[in-house]
Design a protein around this motif. Structure first.
Motif, PDB file in Angstrom:
ATOM      1  N   TYR A  30       0.835  -1.205   0.000  1.00  0.00           N
ATOM      2  CA  TYR A  30       0.000   0.000   0.000  1.00  0.00           C
ATOM      3  C   TYR A  30       0.872   1.259   0.000  1.00  0.00           C
ATOM      4  CZ  TYR A  30      -2.603   3.773   2.239  1.00  0.00           C
ATOM      5  OH  TYR A  30      -3.136   4.986   2.552  1.00  0.00           O
ATOM      6  N   ASP A  35       0.322   6.804  -2.904  1.00  0.00           N
ATOM      7  CA  ASP A  35       0.346   8.182  -3.415  1.00  0.00           C
ATOM      8  C   ASP A  35      -0.065   8.229  -4.885  1.00  0.00           C
ATOM      9  OD1 ASP A  35       1.155   8.988  -0.958  1.00  0.00           O
ATOM     10  OD2 ASP A  35       3.240   9.389  -1.497  1.00  0.00           O
ATOM     11  N   LEU A  38      -3.788   7.540  -5.171  1.00  0.00           N
ATOM     12  CA  LEU A  38      -4.571   8.670  -4.654  1.00  0.00           C
ATOM     13  C   LEU A  38      -4.559   9.846  -5.640  1.00  0.00           C
ATOM     14  CD1 LEU A  38      -6.165   9.946  -2.320  1.00  0.00           C
ATOM     15  CD2 LEU A  38      -3.999  10.674  -1.327  1.00  0.00           C
ATOM     16  N   ARG A  39      -3.404  10.142  -6.214  1.00  0.00           N
ATOM     17  CA  ARG A  39      -3.325  11.270  -7.166  1.00  0.00           C
ATOM     18  C   ARG A  39      -4.148  10.994  -8.422  1.00  0.00           C
ATOM     19  NH1 ARG A  39       3.135  12.037  -6.285  1.00  0.00           N
ATOM     20  NH2 ARG A  39       2.936  12.690  -4.126  1.00  0.00           N
ATOM     21  N   ARG A  52      -9.932   9.759  -2.051  1.00  0.00           N
ATOM     22  CA  ARG A  52      -9.556   8.941  -0.886  1.00  0.00           C
ATOM     23  C   ARG A  52     -10.475   7.720  -0.780  1.00  0.00           C
ATOM     24  NH1 ARG A  52      -6.333  11.469   3.074  1.00  0.00           N
ATOM     25  NH2 ARG A  52      -7.264  10.224   4.710  1.00  0.00           N
ATOM     26  N   GLN A  56      -9.326   3.598  -1.320  1.00  0.00           N
ATOM     27  CA  GLN A  56      -9.592   2.448  -0.436  1.00  0.00           C
ATOM     28  C   GLN A  56     -10.223   1.300  -1.229  1.00  0.00           C
ATOM     29  OE1 GLN A  56     -11.733   3.400   3.182  1.00  0.00           O
ATOM     30  NE2 GLN A  56     -10.688   5.353   3.347  1.00  0.00           N
TER      31      GLN A  56
ATOM     32  N   GLN B  20      -0.392  16.796  -5.699  1.00  0.00           N
ATOM     33  CA  GLN B  20       0.701  16.129  -4.997  1.00  0.00           C
ATOM     34  C   GLN B  20       0.180  15.552  -3.688  1.00  0.00           C
ATOM     35  OE1 GLN B  20       3.829  15.525  -6.112  1.00  0.00           O
ATOM     36  NE2 GLN B  20       3.160  16.395  -8.058  1.00  0.00           N
ATOM     37  N   GLU B  21      -1.048  15.031  -3.738  1.00  0.00           N
ATOM     38  CA  GLU B  21      -1.616  14.451  -2.523  1.00  0.00           C
ATOM     39  C   GLU B  21      -0.773  13.266  -2.069  1.00  0.00           C
ATOM     40  OE1 GLU B  21      -3.354  14.701  -5.386  1.00  0.00           O
ATOM     41  OE2 GLU B  21      -5.209  15.815  -5.042  1.00  0.00           O
ATOM     42  N   THR B  22      -0.690  13.125  -0.763  1.00  0.00           N
ATOM     43  CA  THR B  22       0.003  11.952  -0.217  1.00  0.00           C
ATOM     44  C   THR B  22      -0.974  11.169   0.654  1.00  0.00           C
ATOM     45  OG1 THR B  22       0.810  13.317   1.593  1.00  0.00           O
ATOM     46  CG2 THR B  22       2.333  12.914  -0.224  1.00  0.00           C
ATOM     47  N   ALA B  23      -0.814   9.868   0.579  1.00  0.00           N
ATOM     48  CA  ALA B  23      -1.694   8.993   1.367  1.00  0.00           C
ATOM     49  C   ALA B  23      -1.196   8.971   2.807  1.00  0.00           C
ATOM     50  CB  ALA B  23      -1.680   7.584   0.767  1.00  0.00           C
ATOM     51  N   ASP B  24      -2.004   9.473   3.720  1.00  0.00           N
ATOM     52  CA  ASP B  24      -1.573   9.547   5.125  1.00  0.00           C
ATOM     53  C   ASP B  24      -1.964   8.279   5.889  1.00  0.00           C
ATOM     54  OD1 ASP B  24      -4.287   9.820   5.341  1.00  0.00           O
ATOM     55  OD2 ASP B  24      -4.216  11.991   5.621  1.00  0.00           O
ATOM     56  N   ASP B  25      -1.589   8.258   7.178  1.00  0.00           N
ATOM     57  CA  ASP B  25      -1.864   7.083   8.010  1.00  0.00           C
ATOM     58  C   ASP B  25      -3.362   6.856   8.204  1.00  0.00           C
ATOM     59  OD1 ASP B  25       0.712   6.380   8.278  1.00  0.00           O
ATOM     60  OD2 ASP B  25       1.016   7.293  10.246  1.00  0.00           O
ATOM     61  N   LEU B  26      -4.109   7.950   8.222  1.00  0.00           N
ATOM     62  CA  LEU B  26      -5.558   7.826   8.432  1.00  0.00           C
ATOM     63  C   LEU B  26      -6.191   7.002   7.315  1.00  0.00           C
ATOM     64  CD1 LEU B  26      -8.082   8.689  10.056  1.00  0.00           C
ATOM     65  CD2 LEU B  26      -8.242  10.675   8.551  1.00  0.00           C
ATOM     66  N   LEU B  27      -5.715   7.228   6.107  1.00  0.00           N
ATOM     67  CA  LEU B  27      -6.248   6.494   4.960  1.00  0.00           C
ATOM     68  C   LEU B  27      -5.989   4.997   5.126  1.00  0.00           C
ATOM     69  CD1 LEU B  27      -7.675   6.785   2.250  1.00  0.00           C
ATOM     70  CD2 LEU B  27      -5.475   7.104   1.171  1.00  0.00           C
ATOM     71  N   TRP B  28      -4.759   4.656   5.576  1.00  0.00           N
ATOM     72  CA  TRP B  28      -4.421   3.242   5.792  1.00  0.00           C
ATOM     73  C   TRP B  28      -5.277   2.647   6.910  1.00  0.00           C
ATOM     74  CZ3 TRP B  28      -2.876  -1.115   4.042  1.00  0.00           C
ATOM     75  CH2 TRP B  28      -2.487  -2.133   4.898  1.00  0.00           C
ATOM     76  N   GLN B  30      -8.263   3.580   7.842  1.00  0.00           N
ATOM     77  CA  GLN B  30      -9.626   3.377   7.330  1.00  0.00           C
ATOM     78  C   GLN B  30      -9.691   2.137   6.443  1.00  0.00           C
ATOM     79  OE1 GLN B  30     -10.079   7.200   5.465  1.00  0.00           O
ATOM     80  NE2 GLN B  30     -11.164   8.085   7.208  1.00  0.00           N
ATOM     81  N   LEU B  31      -8.655   1.984   5.631  1.00  0.00           N
ATOM     82  CA  LEU B  31      -8.589   0.820   4.738  1.00  0.00           C
ATOM     83  C   LEU B  31      -8.509  -0.467   5.553  1.00  0.00           C
ATOM     84  CD1 LEU B  31      -8.175  -0.470   1.942  1.00  0.00           C
ATOM     85  CD2 LEU B  31      -5.768   0.103   2.103  1.00  0.00           C
ATOM     86  N   ARG B  34     -11.797  -1.456   7.029  1.00  0.00           N
ATOM     87  CA  ARG B  34     -12.677  -2.077   6.026  1.00  0.00           C
ATOM     88  C   ARG B  34     -12.240  -3.503   5.728  1.00  0.00           C
ATOM     89  NH1 ARG B  34     -13.662   1.906   1.072  1.00  0.00           N
ATOM     90  NH2 ARG B  34     -14.759   0.063   0.340  1.00  0.00           N
ATOM     91  N   LEU B  35     -10.901  -3.721   5.701  1.00  0.00           N
ATOM     92  CA  LEU B  35     -10.394  -5.071   5.448  1.00  0.00           C
ATOM     93  C   LEU B  35     -10.765  -6.011   6.596  1.00  0.00           C
ATOM     94  CD1 LEU B  35      -6.845  -4.311   4.031  1.00  0.00           C
ATOM     95  CD2 LEU B  35      -8.683  -5.442   2.806  1.00  0.00           C
ATOM     96  N   LYS B  38     -14.315  -6.930   6.419  1.00  0.00           N
ATOM     97  CA  LYS B  38     -14.536  -7.891   5.341  1.00  0.00           C
ATOM     98  C   LYS B  38     -14.114  -9.298   5.784  1.00  0.00           C
ATOM     99  CE  LYS B  38     -13.719  -8.190   0.405  1.00  0.00           C
ATOM    100  NZ  LYS B  38     -12.800  -7.910  -0.670  1.00  0.00           N
TER     101      LYS B  38
END
Lengths: 185, 122
Positions: A30, A35, A38-39, A52, A56, B20-28, B30-31, B34-35, B38
């Motif tokens: 992941y 990144d 997401l972009r 976002r 997911q 230039q969005e970056t995937a932060d810890d919150l996204l992980w 949340q993912l 959900r996992l 499931k």
């Protein structure tokens, strides 16, 4: 395929461990691609929040199908295709895709393009100008100008003729250029 | 390169720079939630399916219509009462030092204790 990090190779041992469902490996997988996904999602959907949510969905789907991947080098391309496909599905489900009407002009002169280029260079927030496009036009612009898809690839992806894709892309650019030239934004 | 192509390239550069969005810890996190949800669903589904299958098999065995024989009587090849009587007699003969009687009784016991063909009656 290297745009935004989809082309960054992932270590085969991480991929194998992720295919076995090991939590640490899934998180590393992941982190490697998040990144980029997401972009792409935010760009195609035109919303960071929607991007976002879709990110997911894409990773949940990707984790479920990881076992099908045989070549570690192909993972980035596979994930990019999956992301684009799911983003298009999301747009279709929203039923907000609009086709350009036939009366839109797709011809402007060089002088107008020069003026548009100057305006675009000076523009602070490029997303403001993108708001004038329909979702399908936005997808075309994003995939062609940012992700590097060719007209032919877009035609296959969107199940349109290549000529239609070229025409729609030209119209999208013309729409942006006209808006910039008129200084309406 | 045409002006339109120049415009297209510049647009691509500006859009790339703008996103230039970056995937932060919150996204992980949340993912992951959900996992987990499931996985729990899958586990619940599998255990329910296994329970149903077990109940089905059990019901099948209980109500398959197979009729067990009402009685299966097995004639005991060895009459344990007679053996006990012989054992007592052997012990008494040993106490009396009646060797002939002991040998005779032992032979009789061996004869009695031989495996007999089993017979079944329904």
């Amino acid at each position: 395929m290297s745009a935004h990090g989809f082309g960054r190779p992932i270590a085969p041992e991480i991929l194998k461990a992720a295919q076995r469902g090991q939590p640490d490996a899934l998180k590393r997988f992941y982190s490697h691609f998040a990144d980029a996904v997401l972009r792409l999602c935010s760009g195609m959907l035109g919303s960071a929040e929607d991007g976002r949510d879709l990110t997911q969905d894409i990773f949940i789907k990707a984790f479920a199908c990881l076992a099908d991947i045989k070549q570690p080098l192909a993972v980035g391309g596979w994930l990019k295709q999956l992301s684009v496909r799911l983003a298009l599905d999301t747009l279709r489900q929203r039923n907000r895709q609009q086709l350009l009407s036939d009366d839109e002009s797709d011809n402007i002169g060089d002088q107008s393009w020069n003026s548009a280029i100057d305006s675009l260079t000076r523009l602070d927030d490029v997303e403001r100008i993108m708001a004038v496009l329909s979702e399908q036009q936005r997808v075309l612009v994003w995939l062609y100008a940012v992700e590097g898809y060719s007209h032919q690839q877009l035609a296959e992806l969107l199940q349109l003729s290549e000529q239609n894709v070229r025409q729609q892309y030209r119209r999208a650019l013309t729409k942006l250029a006209t808006q910039l030239k008129q200084g309406e934004l | 390169m045409s002006k339109q192509q120049q415009f297209s390239e510049l647009l691509g550069q500006r859009l790339t720079a703008a996103h230039q969005e970056t995937a932060d810890d919150l996204l992980w996190q949340q993912l992951q939630q959900r996992l987990d949800k499931k996985r729990r669903k899958l586990t619940l589904w599998l255990s329910s399916a296994a329970s149903l299958a077990f109940i089905g098999m059990l019901s099948g065995l209980l109500y398959s219509g197979y009729i067990e024989p009402e009685t299966v009587a097995v004639a005991d090849p060895v009459d344990s009462y007679q053996l006990e009587k012989l054992d007592v007699a052997i012990q008494q003969s040993i106490i009396r030092n009646d060797h002939e009687q002991v040998e005779r009784l032992i032979a009789q016991r061996q004869q009695l204790n031989k495996p007999q063909p089993r017979t079944y009656t329904l």
